[in-house]
Design a protein around this motif. Sequence first.
Motif, mmCIF file in Angstrom:
data_model
loop_
_atom_site.group_PDB
_atom_site.id
_atom_site.type_symbol
_atom_site.label_atom_id
_atom_site.label_comp_id
_atom_site.label_asym_id
_atom_site.label_seq_id
_atom_site.Cartn_x
_atom_site.Cartn_y
_atom_site.Cartn_z
ATOM 1 N N UNK A 252 -19.607 41.218 -22.255
ATOM 2 C CA UNK A 252 -21.033 41.114 -22.589
ATOM 3 C C UNK A 252 -21.398 42.236 -23.546
ATOM 4 N N UNK A 253 -22.158 41.902 -24.581
ATOM 5 C CA UNK A 253 -22.559 42.871 -25.591
ATOM 6 C C UNK A 253 -24.068 42.815 -25.799
ATOM 7 N N UNK A 254 -24.622 43.910 -26.313
ATOM 8 C CA UNK A 254 -26.046 43.971 -26.622
ATOM 9 C C UNK A 254 -26.298 45.248 -27.394
ATOM 10 N N UNK A 255 -27.393 45.911 -27.105
ATOM 11 C CA UNK A 255 -27.743 47.200 -27.686
ATOM 12 C C UNK A 255 -27.266 47.345 -29.125
ATOM 13 N N UNK A 256 -26.125 48.011 -29.355
ATOM 14 C CA UNK A 256 -25.712 48.439 -30.677
ATOM 15 C C UNK A 256 -25.347 47.364 -31.667
ATOM 16 N N UNK A 257 -25.217 46.114 -31.248
ATOM 17 C CA UNK A 257 -24.758 45.092 -32.183
ATOM 18 C C UNK A 257 -25.824 44.701 -33.203
ATOM 19 N N UNK A 258 -27.076 45.066 -32.960
ATOM 20 C CA UNK A 258 -28.142 44.698 -33.881
ATOM 21 C C UNK A 258 -28.901 45.873 -34.461
ATOM 22 N N UNK A 259 -28.431 47.109 -34.198
ATOM 23 C CA UNK A 259 -29.115 48.310 -34.678
ATOM 24 C C UNK A 259 -30.615 48.289 -34.363
ATOM 25 N N UNK A 260 -30.941 47.843 -33.143
ATOM 26 C CA UNK A 260 -32.322 47.846 -32.692
ATOM 27 C C UNK A 260 -32.957 46.474 -32.616
ATOM 28 N N UNK A 261 -32.351 45.488 -33.221
ATOM 29 C CA UNK A 261 -32.878 44.121 -33.143
ATOM 30 C C UNK A 261 -32.550 43.517 -31.776
ATOM 31 N N UNK A 262 -33.415 42.639 -31.269
ATOM 32 C CA UNK A 262 -33.208 42.073 -29.924
ATOM 33 C C UNK A 262 -32.158 40.969 -29.922
ATOM 34 N N UNK A 263 -30.919 41.339 -29.636
ATOM 35 C CA UNK A 263 -29.843 40.361 -29.611
ATOM 36 C C UNK A 263 -28.743 40.839 -28.675
ATOM 37 N N UNK A 264 -28.139 39.908 -27.962
ATOM 38 C CA UNK A 264 -26.987 40.200 -27.113
ATOM 39 C C UNK A 264 -26.080 38.987 -27.117
ATOM 40 N N UNK A 265 -24.899 39.145 -26.527
ATOM 41 C CA UNK A 265 -23.929 38.052 -26.571
ATOM 42 C C UNK A 265 -22.991 38.111 -25.383
ATOM 43 N N UNK A 266 -22.562 36.941 -24.939
ATOM 44 C CA UNK A 266 -21.455 36.841 -24.000
ATOM 45 C C UNK A 266 -20.315 36.167 -24.756
ATOM 46 N N UNK A 267 -19.136 36.750 -24.668
ATOM 47 C CA UNK A 267 -17.984 36.250 -25.412
ATOM 48 C C UNK A 267 -16.786 36.192 -24.478
ATOM 49 N N UNK A 268 -15.844 35.286 -24.783
ATOM 50 C CA UNK A 268 -14.670 35.218 -23.926
ATOM 51 C C UNK A 268 -13.744 34.079 -24.258
ATOM 52 N N UNK A 269 -12.857 33.834 -23.315
ATOM 53 C CA UNK A 269 -11.869 32.778 -23.484
ATOM 54 C C UNK A 269 -12.546 31.424 -23.632
ATOM 55 N N UNK A 270 -11.970 30.603 -24.481
ATOM 56 C CA UNK A 270 -12.555 29.295 -24.763
ATOM 57 C C UNK A 270 -12.636 28.431 -23.522
ATOM 58 N N UNK A 271 -11.617 28.482 -22.661
ATOM 59 C CA UNK A 271 -11.606 27.622 -21.478
ATOM 60 C C UNK A 271 -12.746 27.963 -20.523
ATOM 61 N N UNK A 272 -13.192 29.206 -20.541
ATOM 62 C CA UNK A 272 -14.327 29.605 -19.706
ATOM 63 C C UNK A 272 -15.639 29.292 -20.415
ATOM 64 N N UNK A 273 -15.726 29.637 -21.679
ATOM 65 C CA UNK A 273 -16.962 29.453 -22.431
ATOM 66 C C UNK A 273 -17.330 27.985 -22.614
ATOM 67 N N UNK A 274 -16.352 27.119 -22.741
ATOM 68 C CA UNK A 274 -16.638 25.706 -22.998
ATOM 69 C C UNK A 274 -17.282 25.000 -21.801
ATOM 70 N N UNK A 275 -17.344 25.682 -20.668
ATOM 71 C CA UNK A 275 -18.051 25.096 -19.528
ATOM 72 C C UNK A 275 -19.529 24.871 -19.846
ATOM 73 N N UNK A 276 -20.038 25.617 -20.814
ATOM 74 C CA UNK A 276 -21.435 25.438 -21.219
ATOM 75 C C UNK A 276 -21.658 24.017 -21.733
ATOM 76 N N UNK A 277 -20.606 23.391 -22.221
ATOM 77 C CA UNK A 277 -20.701 22.007 -22.689
ATOM 78 C C UNK A 277 -20.681 21.009 -21.539
ATOM 79 N N UNK A 278 -20.335 21.486 -20.348
ATOM 80 C CA UNK A 278 -20.156 20.589 -19.201
ATOM 81 C C UNK A 278 -21.138 20.879 -18.077
#
Length: 434
Positions: A252-278
């Motif tokens: 999980x990422x946030x804070x520094x990736x946008x230099x103050x802009x409101x943004x975060x991300x969850x990243x990972x293996x495709x087999x886990x992330x693709x569950x969002x499609x299901x």
Amino acid sequence: MANYEKSNELLKRAVEVTPLGAQTYSKSYRYYCQGDSPAFIERGEGCYLYDVDGNKFIDFVCALGPITIGYNIEEVNNAVKEQLEKGISFSLQAEVEVELAEKVIEIIPCAEMVRFVKNGGDATTSAIRLARAFTGRDLVALSGYHGMHDWSIGSTENNKGIPKDISNLTKTFEYNNIESLEELFNEYPNQIAAVILEPIQANGPKDNFLQKVKELTEKNGAVLIFDEVVSGFRYALGGASELYDVVPDMAAFGKGMGNGLPISAVAGKKEIMKQIEDGIFVSTTFGGEALSMAGSIAALKILEKPGSYDHIWKLGTMLKEGLEGLIEKYELGDVILVSGLPPHCGVEFEDVGSLDYLDINSIYSQAMIHNGIITVGINNINLSHTEKEIEAFLSAAEEAMINIKKAIEQDSTEGILIGKKVNPVFKRNIVEEN
């Protein structure tokens, strides 16, 4: 003595309409000496902040971590302005979403797919939901601070309003103590869905701790999640995973990736992330908000330039070693402890005599503010800092330690502390917000 007339007037209004007078705990006036410190900022430039009364400060808080480059950075601003002319949010996705996802996958070792959200807690919560769905298990093993959501904050003393049944699903283990995690797996066999931890806590992992966590997690069929909301893009471009060469299943990422802009991300293996499609629900109205994404792309392009992290580590080392030298000089080793790796390091305080650690904290904070330094103990270094600002910080810290020494000798803050005593929301033994 600086004038804080407008700040104080605004604070009187703010506490009537907003709990603690601020939207974020650690930005509340209670983290500083009320009446003798700024409470409201008007603008930032590089590593400097200007309050509403026109006072100028060198900032080492960096908005609680998000400012990795500096305030009012032209390249980031121009990217946001260019996108603003096109639009902010749309009825379908924008090209900038794909561009940023591709950039994150290029940078982050575990990232095969990415989902963007807004806050660090959104990202960690998304990762936990995906891990539970992937494993078919409910329990979570946790180490560190992971945001305000029930599954996380329910494991702390700050758990009012959280149903006990939810709190009981999260079990905590001790950082740098692999046996404490082994005990959880032994106590709850085949029940732990995920192990989530801040991979860099205090002075970092010891004795291959992160590698041992990965091996133990794999052995027990759980998903390993690095919460890099704080560590990501601060210690290295690829975060702790790059720094220590340990690749989790998700991050999980946030804070520094946008230099103050409101943004975060969850990243990972495709087999886990693709569950969002299901049917695994990880979806937000503003997940694709384009201004933050355009600014984030610009910020990451700056951070990935050669020498960026060498600069941050060099200045952080100068600050840390300087603090250690001052503590030794004034024989305050039993009262002040330096903690953290150089890019994210600072001081912690202990009780002494009749003075509690918040008395010491208050004296320190007041001296820093009087010398034009904003800090809450832990400091963040950004690309706009130079040796000049580090020298100014250490000069202020020396005055703070002289005052602390005097308070210890007289066993009182009388005649030293001008404003009110620091009174943080989260006190010792309760989880600290980073």
